[in-house]
Motif scaffolding. Structure first.
Motif, mmCIF file in Angstrom:
data_model
loop_
_atom_site.group_PDB
_atom_site.id
_atom_site.type_symbol
_atom_site.label_atom_id
_atom_site.label_comp_id
_atom_site.label_asym_id
_atom_site.label_seq_id
_atom_site.Cartn_x
_atom_site.Cartn_y
_atom_site.Cartn_z
ATOM 1 N N GLY A 99 71.965 57.521 4.864
ATOM 2 C CA GLY A 99 71.496 58.897 4.832
ATOM 3 C C GLY A 99 71.890 59.615 3.563
ATOM 4 N N ILE A 100 71.733 60.945 3.602
ATOM 5 C CA ILE A 100 71.957 61.792 2.437
ATOM 6 C C ILE A 100 73.421 62.216 2.408
ATOM 7 N N PHE A 147 67.316 79.041 4.351
ATOM 8 C CA PHE A 147 67.663 78.111 5.412
ATOM 9 C C PHE A 147 67.947 76.753 4.782
ATOM 10 N N LYS A 148 69.040 76.128 5.208
ATOM 11 C CA LYS A 148 69.406 74.801 4.730
ATOM 12 C C LYS A 148 69.568 73.892 5.945
ATOM 13 N N ASN A 149 68.868 72.743 5.888
ATOM 14 C CA ASN A 149 68.758 71.921 7.090
ATOM 15 C C ASN A 149 68.838 70.438 6.783
ATOM 16 N N ARG A 150 69.453 69.711 7.697
ATOM 17 C CA ARG A 150 69.405 68.241 7.737
ATOM 18 C C ARG A 150 68.880 67.828 9.107
ATOM 19 N N PHE A 151 67.946 66.841 9.116
ATOM 20 C CA PHE A 151 67.350 66.357 10.351
ATOM 21 C C PHE A 151 67.363 64.824 10.344
ATOM 22 N N LEU A 152 66.866 64.239 11.436
ATOM 23 C CA LEU A 152 66.655 62.794 11.565
ATOM 24 C C LEU A 152 67.911 62.016 11.187
ATOM 25 N N ASN A 153 69.006 62.391 11.823
ATOM 26 C CA ASN A 153 70.269 61.681 11.607
ATOM 27 C C ASN A 153 70.641 61.631 10.127
ATOM 28 N N ASN A 154 70.446 62.772 9.475
ATOM 29 C CA ASN A 154 70.846 62.951 8.073
ATOM 30 C C ASN A 154 69.946 62.212 7.077
ATOM 31 N N HIS A 155 68.717 61.885 7.474
ATOM 32 C CA HIS A 155 67.783 61.230 6.558
ATOM 33 C C HIS A 155 66.736 62.185 5.989
ATOM 34 N N LEU A 156 66.621 63.376 6.555
ATOM 35 C CA LEU A 156 65.642 64.355 6.090
ATOM 36 C C LEU A 156 66.358 65.670 5.798
ATOM 37 N N GLN A 157 66.106 66.192 4.627
ATOM 38 C CA GLN A 157 66.667 67.479 4.234
ATOM 39 C C GLN A 157 65.537 68.429 3.865
ATOM 40 N N PHE A 158 65.584 69.629 4.449
ATOM 41 C CA PHE A 158 64.583 70.643 4.121
ATOM 42 C C PHE A 158 65.286 71.971 3.913
ATOM 43 N N ASN A 159 65.177 72.514 2.714
ATOM 44 C CA ASN A 159 65.763 73.797 2.366
ATOM 45 C C ASN A 159 64.661 74.725 1.872
ATOM 46 N N VAL A 160 64.783 75.989 2.192
ATOM 47 C CA VAL A 160 63.786 76.958 1.734
ATOM 48 C C VAL A 160 64.461 78.312 1.565
ATOM 49 N N SER A 161 64.038 79.039 0.554
ATOM 50 C CA SER A 161 64.512 80.405 0.358
ATOM 51 C C SER A 161 63.340 81.273 -0.059
ATOM 52 N N GLY A 162 63.389 82.520 0.363
ATOM 53 C CA GLY A 162 62.438 83.526 -0.074
ATOM 54 C C GLY A 162 63.192 84.636 -0.788
ATOM 55 N N PHE A 163 62.604 85.213 -1.821
ATOM 56 C CA PHE A 163 63.328 86.184 -2.644
ATOM 57 C C PHE A 163 62.419 87.348 -3.033
ATOM 58 N N LEU A 176 63.371 63.156 1.669
ATOM 59 C CA LEU A 176 63.333 62.154 2.734
ATOM 60 C C LEU A 176 63.895 60.861 2.192
ATOM 61 N N ARG A 177 64.935 60.374 2.834
ATOM 62 C CA ARG A 177 65.540 59.099 2.457
ATOM 63 C C ARG A 177 65.553 58.220 3.700
ATOM 64 N N TRP A 178 64.833 57.091 3.610
ATOM 65 C CA TRP A 178 64.649 56.278 4.803
ATOM 66 C C TRP A 178 64.811 54.792 4.465
ATOM 67 N N PRO A 179 65.521 54.043 5.342
ATOM 68 C CA PRO A 179 65.705 52.605 5.074
ATOM 69 C C PRO A 179 64.358 51.887 4.959
ATOM 70 N N GLU A 180 64.300 50.944 4.054
ATOM 71 C CA GLU A 180 63.139 50.089 3.831
ATOM 72 C C GLU A 180 61.936 50.832 3.255
ATOM 73 N N ILE A 181 62.060 52.125 3.036
ATOM 74 C CA ILE A 181 60.947 52.885 2.454
ATOM 75 C C ILE A 181 61.318 53.382 1.061
ATOM 76 N N GLY A 182 62.463 54.030 0.955
ATOM 77 C CA GLY A 182 62.892 54.570 -0.327
ATOM 78 C C GLY A 182 63.192 56.048 -0.202
ATOM 79 N N GLU A 183 63.057 56.756 -1.303
ATOM 80 C CA GLU A 183 63.367 58.181 -1.329
ATOM 81 C C GLU A 183 62.196 58.953 -1.907
ATOM 82 N N PHE A 184 61.818 60.015 -1.192
ATOM 83 C CA PHE A 184 60.732 60.883 -1.635
ATOM 84 C C PHE A 184 61.252 62.311 -1.679
ATOM 85 N N ASN A 185 60.950 63.033 -2.746
ATOM 86 C CA ASN A 185 61.331 64.440 -2.814
ATOM 87 C C ASN A 185 60.160 65.286 -3.292
ATOM 88 N N LEU A 186 60.105 66.495 -2.775
ATOM 89 C CA LEU A 186 59.061 67.446 -3.128
ATOM 90 C C LEU A 186 59.704 68.814 -3.289
#
Length: 712
Positions: free
Chosen positions: A18-19, A498-514, A554-564
């Motif tokens: 995980g992350i 908002f700062k978040n980790r999901f899927l047993n620490n394999h998915l991170q989603f953060n967002v802010s509005g200003f 998103l960091r997942w076994p056998e797939i790799g890492e994707f960020n947006l």
């Protein structure tokens, strides 16, 4: 590697774990990036080296919400639409840049430390309480790698087109548990991206830098580092391409086109040779002493720089045909001193308070150079001495109302003073050599005080999810040019995140509005005057900035890492009335008052997107890392008038690489391509009334090559 945004790690065989957490010091104390209530990005040093990020300009290829211009060798950094185009000896940046907590005031000094880094932290929004007076847009802190108790060494050599040869090296020697030494080295060379014909090459590099860091742990509770760094920068200097003004049938300036050469930008018609030379020495230190209830910290630094840059200022219009260069020479000497006391974070109420002092002495000797009767003569000379001082006290605290609920607050009082004395010299009769100069004495002085503050609330929804709301203010002192004085600028920003980790620490989603109210923005304008031309700084009445910046990993076994990473930004002047000079084809000009309310702030695109994917693949006798990362930016303007001749069109900029790691051995090899699209990216665009031309500079074109690395 992809961006380590608030905790993004290294794609590797550890993906299944995980992350991992990333520790940052952006708030004057060590904390997890995911538990820090601020819109924050963190980039690891090894990932930056893998991607070939060797200077502040290249950082934009991986940080989509950071925009950087180059103005006469100075970096102009923009975060959330806030920047400072005043690169004079009196001006201050709008984004605070520090190396190991030591502030850097001059844009030409930003590139000296991009090697052997532990990380780079990018904070979005005003950071006036903790980062100080020049953090109205945000703050960037370069954290160098420190000595460790492990013997290690590495080296890398990179070869590429345009004759590029870059190298990095590091060795870490632990003499004992109490004393360690780390030595690092970097060099970069390329012949120049622009072929200027008889003028040689431009946009090149010939840089060398070395760093020695001594780590000290003489007794329990005490730790310290002392760092010396020396940097020499040179080579083919930054190119300023002046395209002659064009006029319509009525003699009015045409602003509806970008008069750039068609096809490749490899060959540019620039009549004079650009040059860059800089020698920098810096000493930094950081000492911490941990007592039972508090920690005492003393950090600071001294630096001296001998900077010289020459670029083209030739005019080529119907009423003036001149060959001319602008030669800037500066010798700033700076010092930073900071002492702070921090309480233990285990208490219900924990706090930090400190005092900060900054001083800069600068000796400036800059001039125009033109050929007259076969010799070069100086028709205009600026000979100045400047002193800038800043003194501040700050305090910041956090109170735990509940184990999951906290309130935060902070305040900073800042005093600034700037003084400039010297003279402007111009010839009594420009037709007679040698010149007999008229000396015009010049003196300027200003002082300002400001209180900035912070208030916020933080709530832990779960152990891996948090929400926050905060209000911050920022301030940048005023100043003066040869033509006018200008006032400070201020900003008040509201942010929810908002700062978040999901899927047993394999998915991170953060967002802010200003939402930011920006008042007194210091806007630079190039104008004509009695001496030929110069810069004038005007304060905009007000601007409104708002948007959102979500990021996903998103960091997942056998797939790799994707960020947006995505940012939608609305940054507009609400009130900015200023006198604008309109040149005419016959050499005359008219000055009119113009209201620019509704215009887009410079370097403030509506949309910025960064995306990347990386994965390790098993191959016979080893692994191969493949990685692709791209940045998209919508169209934006690089000058406040929002004319099309200063517009950067929408573009993408993609980096792709493959790196082989053998199962046995200490080496690995890489091939890469950067700016795969060969996008034409402007780093400067403005109407230059001094040169009677549209002035442009450009980012690096497509580059490619390979590298070999060893690690022990």
């Amino acid at each position: 590697m992809p961006r380590q945004d608030e905790g993004k790690g290294v794609p590797s065989e550890r993906i299944a774990q995980g992350i991992e957490e990333v520790i940052v010091t952006s708030q004057k104390r060590a904390a997890s990036a995911q538990k820090t209530a601020i819109s924050l990005s963190v980039w690891r040093g090894k990932e930056l080296q893998t991607l070939g990020i060797t200077n502040i300009q290249a950082l934009t290829s991986v940080a989509p919400d950071v925009n950087i211009l180059q103005n006469e060798g100075n970096a102009v950094i923009t975060i959330r639409g806030i920047s400072s185009h005043d690169v004079s000896e009196i001006g201050d940046p709008a984004v605070a840049i520090a190396t190991d907590g030591v502030y850097t005031n001059r844009g030409f000094s930003f590139n000296s430390s991009f090697y052997d880094l532990d990380r780079i932290e990018i904070e979005r929004g005003p950071q006036g309480t903790l980062a100080g007076r020049s953090a109205v847009g945000g703050a960037i802190n370069l954290v160098t790698a420190k000595p460790t108790n492990r013997k290690e060494a590495n080296a890398k050599v990179e070869f590429g087109n345009y004759g590029a040869v870059n190298s990095w090296a590091m060795v870490n020697i632990p003499f004992s548990d109490k004393v360690q030494l780390r030595a690092a080295f970097s060099s970069s060379y390329n012949e120049g991206y622009r072929d200027l014909g008889t003028s040689g090459y431009g946009d090149g590099a010939n840089n060398v830098s070395g760093r020695l860091t001594l780590g000290l742990h003489p007794f329990k509770g005490f730790q310290g580092t002392i760092t010396y760094q020396g940097t020499r920068m040179g080579g083919a200097g930054p190119v300023v391409y002046n395209s002659p003004y064009q006029f319509d049938a009525s003699g009015n300036l045409i602003t509806s086109i970008q008069p750039l050469p068609s096809g490749s930008l490899r060959h540019l018609d620039v009549p004079t040779r650009p040059a860059l030379s800089s020698l920098d020495h810096a000493l930094r230190w950081n000492f911490e002493y941990t007592l039972p209830y508090i920690t005492l910290t003393y950090l600071g630094g001294y630096s001296t720089t001998n900077y010289s840059e020459t670029n083209d200022s030739s005019s080529n219009v119907s009423y003036s045909r001149l060959i001319e260069t602008w030669n800037a020479n500066a010798r700033p000497k700076t010092q930073n001193q900071e002492f702070r006391i921090s309480s233990d974070q285990s208490y219900r109420f924990f706090w930090t308070t400190g005092v900060y002092y900054f001083k800069e002495n600068d000796s400036l000797y800059s001039y125009d150079d033109i050929p007259v009767d076969g010799v070069w003569a100086k028709p205009l000379i600026f000979d100045y001495q400047t002193i800038a001082r800043s003194l501040a006290w700050y305090a910041h605290g956090t109170y735990r109302i509940l184990p999951t609920l906290r309130i935060t607050g902070g305040v900073r009082y800042t005093w600034d003073e700037k003084t400039r004395s010297g003279s402007i010299l111009f010839p009594e009769d420009s037709s007679k050599l040698p010149y007999n100069y008229i000396v015009s004495q010049n003196y300027g002085h200003g002082s300002w005080t400001k209180v900035t503050w912070h208030a916020g609330i933080e709530y832990d929804i779960t152990s891996r999810n948090m929400a926050y709301f905060k209000v911050d203010t920022g301030y940048k002192p005023g100043g003066f040019t040869d033509l006018n004085a200008y006032n400070p600028e201020t900003v008040r920003a509201y942010e929810v995140g908002f700062k978040n980790r999901f899927l047993n620490n394999h998915l991170q989603f953060n967002v802010s509005g200003f939402w930011e109210n920006y008042t007194g923005q210091q806007v630079s304008q190039i104008v004509s005057n009695y001496s030929g031309g110069g810069a004038i700084i005007n304060n905009a009445g007000s601007s409104r900035i708002y948007g959102v910046d979500p990021s996903l990993l998103l960091r997942w076994p056998e797939i790799g890492e994707f960020n947006l990473d995505f940012q939608w930004l609305h940054a507009r002047f609400r009130d900015f009335a200023v006198a604008v000079t309109k040149p005419m084809a016959d050499g005359s000009s008219s000055t009119v008052m113009q209201q620019f309310a509704g215009n887009q702030l410079p370097q403030a695109p509506n949309y910025s997107v960064g995306a990347g994917f990386s994965r390790y693949w098993r191959v016979p006798s080893g692994r191969v890392l493949t990685q692709i990362k791209t940045r998209f930016q919508s169209g934006t303007y690089l000058y406040f008038t929002n004319e099309k001749d200063s517009r950067q069109k929408a573009y993408t900029n993609t980096t792709a690489l493959a790196e082989y790691f053998p199962d046995m051995g200490h080496w690995h090899a890489q091939i890469f391509v950067r700016n795969l699209e060969n996008s034409r990216i402007l780093t400067y665009a403005a109407e230059n009334g001094y040169a009677n031309a549209y002035a442009y500079s450009f980012a690096a074109p497509r580059t490619f090559g390979g590298a070999i690395s060893v690690e022990y």
